[in-house]
Design a protein around this motif. Sequence first.
Motif, PDB file in Angstrom:
ATOM      1  N   TRP A 251      -5.968  -4.315  15.718  1.00 52.49           N
ATOM      2  CA  TRP A 251      -5.310  -4.392  14.803  1.00 52.49           C
ATOM      3  C   TRP A 251      -5.501  -5.332  13.586  1.00 52.49           C
ATOM      4  N   VAL A 252      -6.305  -6.414  13.918  1.00 52.92           N
ATOM      5  CA  VAL A 252      -6.246  -7.190  12.817  1.00 52.92           C
ATOM      6  C   VAL A 252      -7.714  -7.113  12.191  1.00 52.92           C
ATOM      7  N   PRO A 253      -8.917  -7.385  12.898  1.00 53.71           N
ATOM      8  CA  PRO A 253     -10.266  -7.384  12.105  1.00 53.71           C
ATOM      9  C   PRO A 253     -10.599  -6.210  11.761  1.00 53.71           C
ATOM     10  N   PHE A 254     -10.329  -5.137  12.822  1.00 52.65           N
ATOM     11  CA  PHE A 254     -10.761  -3.713  12.231  1.00 52.65           C
ATOM     12  C   PHE A 254     -10.127  -3.225  11.003  1.00 52.65           C
ATOM     13  N   LEU A 255      -8.754  -3.424  11.083  1.00 51.21           N
ATOM     14  CA  LEU A 255      -8.076  -2.649  10.093  1.00 51.21           C
ATOM     15  C   LEU A 255      -8.373  -3.366   8.862  1.00 51.21           C
ATOM     16  N   ILE A 256      -8.339  -4.567   8.786  1.00 47.51           N
ATOM     17  CA  ILE A 256      -8.304  -5.451   7.497  1.00 47.51           C
ATOM     18  C   ILE A 256      -9.777  -5.223   6.764  1.00 47.51           C
ATOM     19  N   SER A 257     -10.815  -4.913   7.831  1.00 48.59           N
ATOM     20  CA  SER A 257     -12.099  -4.569   7.053  1.00 48.59           C
ATOM     21  C   SER A 257     -11.988  -3.341   6.123  1.00 48.59           C
ATOM     22  N   PHE A 258     -11.308  -2.547   6.327  1.00 51.32           N
ATOM     23  CA  PHE A 258     -11.108  -1.399   5.434  1.00 51.32           C
ATOM     24  C   PHE A 258     -10.952  -2.032   3.832  1.00 51.32           C
ATOM     25  N   ALA A 259     -10.439  -3.115   3.909  1.00 49.98           N
ATOM     26  CA  ALA A 259     -10.198  -3.500   2.468  1.00 49.98           C
ATOM     27  C   ALA A 259     -11.632  -4.392   2.049  1.00 49.98           C
TER      28      ALA A 259
ATOM     29  N   TRP B 198     -11.972  -3.064  -8.009  1.00 48.63           N
ATOM     30  CA  TRP B 198     -10.689  -2.795  -8.643  1.00 48.63           C
ATOM     31  C   TRP B 198      -9.447  -1.927  -7.782  1.00 48.63           C
ATOM     32  N   GLN B 199     -10.107  -1.082  -7.121  1.00 51.98           N
ATOM     33  CA  GLN B 199      -9.335  -0.436  -6.116  1.00 51.98           C
ATOM     34  C   GLN B 199      -8.520  -1.357  -5.033  1.00 51.98           C
ATOM     35  N   ILE B 200      -9.301  -2.234  -4.658  1.00 57.31           N
ATOM     36  CA  ILE B 200      -8.750  -3.344  -3.761  1.00 57.31           C
ATOM     37  C   ILE B 200      -7.956  -4.118  -4.333  1.00 57.31           C
ATOM     38  N   ALA B 201      -8.132  -4.469  -5.620  1.00 58.43           N
ATOM     39  CA  ALA B 201      -7.056  -5.218  -6.459  1.00 58.43           C
ATOM     40  C   ALA B 201      -5.809  -4.499  -6.605  1.00 58.43           C
ATOM     41  N   VAL B 202      -5.890  -3.175  -6.872  1.00 55.82           N
ATOM     42  CA  VAL B 202      -4.536  -2.323  -6.948  1.00 55.82           C
ATOM     43  C   VAL B 202      -3.898  -2.386  -5.608  1.00 55.82           C
TER      44      VAL B 202
ATOM     45  N   ALA C 143      -4.749   2.911   4.535  1.00 57.43           N
ATOM     46  CA  ALA C 143      -4.252   3.863   3.993  1.00 57.43           C
ATOM     47  C   ALA C 143      -4.887   4.220   2.458  1.00 57.43           C
ATOM     48  N   ALA C 144      -5.229   2.931   1.898  1.00 59.36           N
ATOM     49  CA  ALA C 144      -5.806   2.803   0.329  1.00 59.36           C
ATOM     50  C   ALA C 144      -7.058   3.603   0.605  1.00 59.36           C
ATOM     51  N   TYR C 145      -7.757   3.013   1.437  1.00 58.72           N
ATOM     52  CA  TYR C 145      -9.181   3.661   1.655  1.00 58.72           C
ATOM     53  C   TYR C 145      -9.356   5.172   1.704  1.00 58.72           C
ATOM     54  N   ILE C 146      -8.305   5.791   2.395  1.00 58.18           N
ATOM     55  CA  ILE C 146      -8.251   7.112   2.564  1.00 58.18           C
ATOM     56  C   ILE C 146      -7.492   7.944   1.400  1.00 58.18           C
ATOM     57  N   LEU C 147      -6.564   7.180   0.664  1.00 58.31           N
ATOM     58  CA  LEU C 147      -5.886   7.824  -0.631  1.00 58.31           C
ATOM     59  C   LEU C 147      -7.092   7.927  -1.942  1.00 58.31           C
ATOM     60  N   PHE C 148      -7.794   6.850  -1.817  1.00 59.97           N
ATOM     61  CA  PHE C 148      -8.987   6.587  -2.887  1.00 59.97           C
ATOM     62  C   PHE C 148     -10.080   7.592  -2.680  1.00 59.97           C
ATOM     63  N   ALA C 149     -10.148   7.845  -1.594  1.00 57.29           N
ATOM     64  CA  ALA C 149     -11.226   8.918  -0.927  1.00 57.29           C
ATOM     65  C   ALA C 149     -10.671  10.354  -1.338  1.00 57.29           C
TER      66      ALA C 149
END
Length: 307
Positions: free
Chosen positions: A142-150, A176-180, A296-302
């Motif tokens: 829930w926490v470290p795995f998912l937040i590591s996608f940032a 910049w993607q992470i910032a957005v 979700a952002a990681y997948i969308l940007f890909a």
Amino acid sequence: MSEAEPAPAQGIPIRARRQRGNPTPKAGRNLPAAIGVGLAMLFAVLGGLLFLPLGFVLLTTAFAVLGVWEIFRALEAQGTRMPIIPVLTGTVAMPLAAYFGGTESLLFAMVLSSTAVLLWRSLESAAGAPRSVFSGIFTLAWVPFLISFAILPLHTGGGATTAGPWPAGQVPAGAWQIAVMLLLVVSNDTFGYLVGALFGKHPMAPKISPKKTWEGFAGSVAGAMVIGILASIFVLGRPWWVGVVLAVGMVAAATAGDLAESMVKRELGVKDMSSILPGHGGVMDRLDSIVFAAPAAYILFALLSGA
């Protein structure tokens, strides 16, 4: 008090406090404290992200550690003791693995941490073992795995592993993607809170989060779209519709994360995970949206990489 005498209404003291200038509005936050703490966290995170990437990684790791500790304390109060040492070790390892090693290293760290939880708990008594193991692996995922996608875009965006500032001061596209992504999550919370506090009448999930309304959700979508379009054009250099797609995706993911944490808190019988952040509650009360929005952002940007 006689039967004919009416009981004091609970709303009278609340209205009286508001008339004396109580900063806590209808939605239940101390607004000045919430704004101050929120801006401080945002500037700290963005500052590290754009100027000192490893600082951003370490700050993200620190937030994850505090969030995991809050979950550990809440579970312990309900009689479930998480194997906290292997869980905290995995919480520190996963963001660093994502930064220095990328996706494969992150997955390996997750598997290794889950195995460590199982082995650690097998050395203790069998009483409550299934709940303990499940809580540990669930918290890791829930926490470290998912937040590591940032953090992953900092590695995939040129394989950056610098411990100092970005080379030649060139901030890579991944940063910049992470910032957005972070700006859209903040927009979701801010516009949803403001519109929901002013116009909210129809709860989205009254049994889970009574204060989250459809009006607030609509405000989140509209506000995030404006921020997303501006960020897409002026920050990412992409077409305006990319900002719309990102905004809708981030609001959907952030809302799902908020509702997911609300279900956990309702199951544990707590209002906030802690009170460490004035006006916000606990660290997990701020990370709940980000841990769902980051993958979700990681997948969308890909998916949008060719747009």
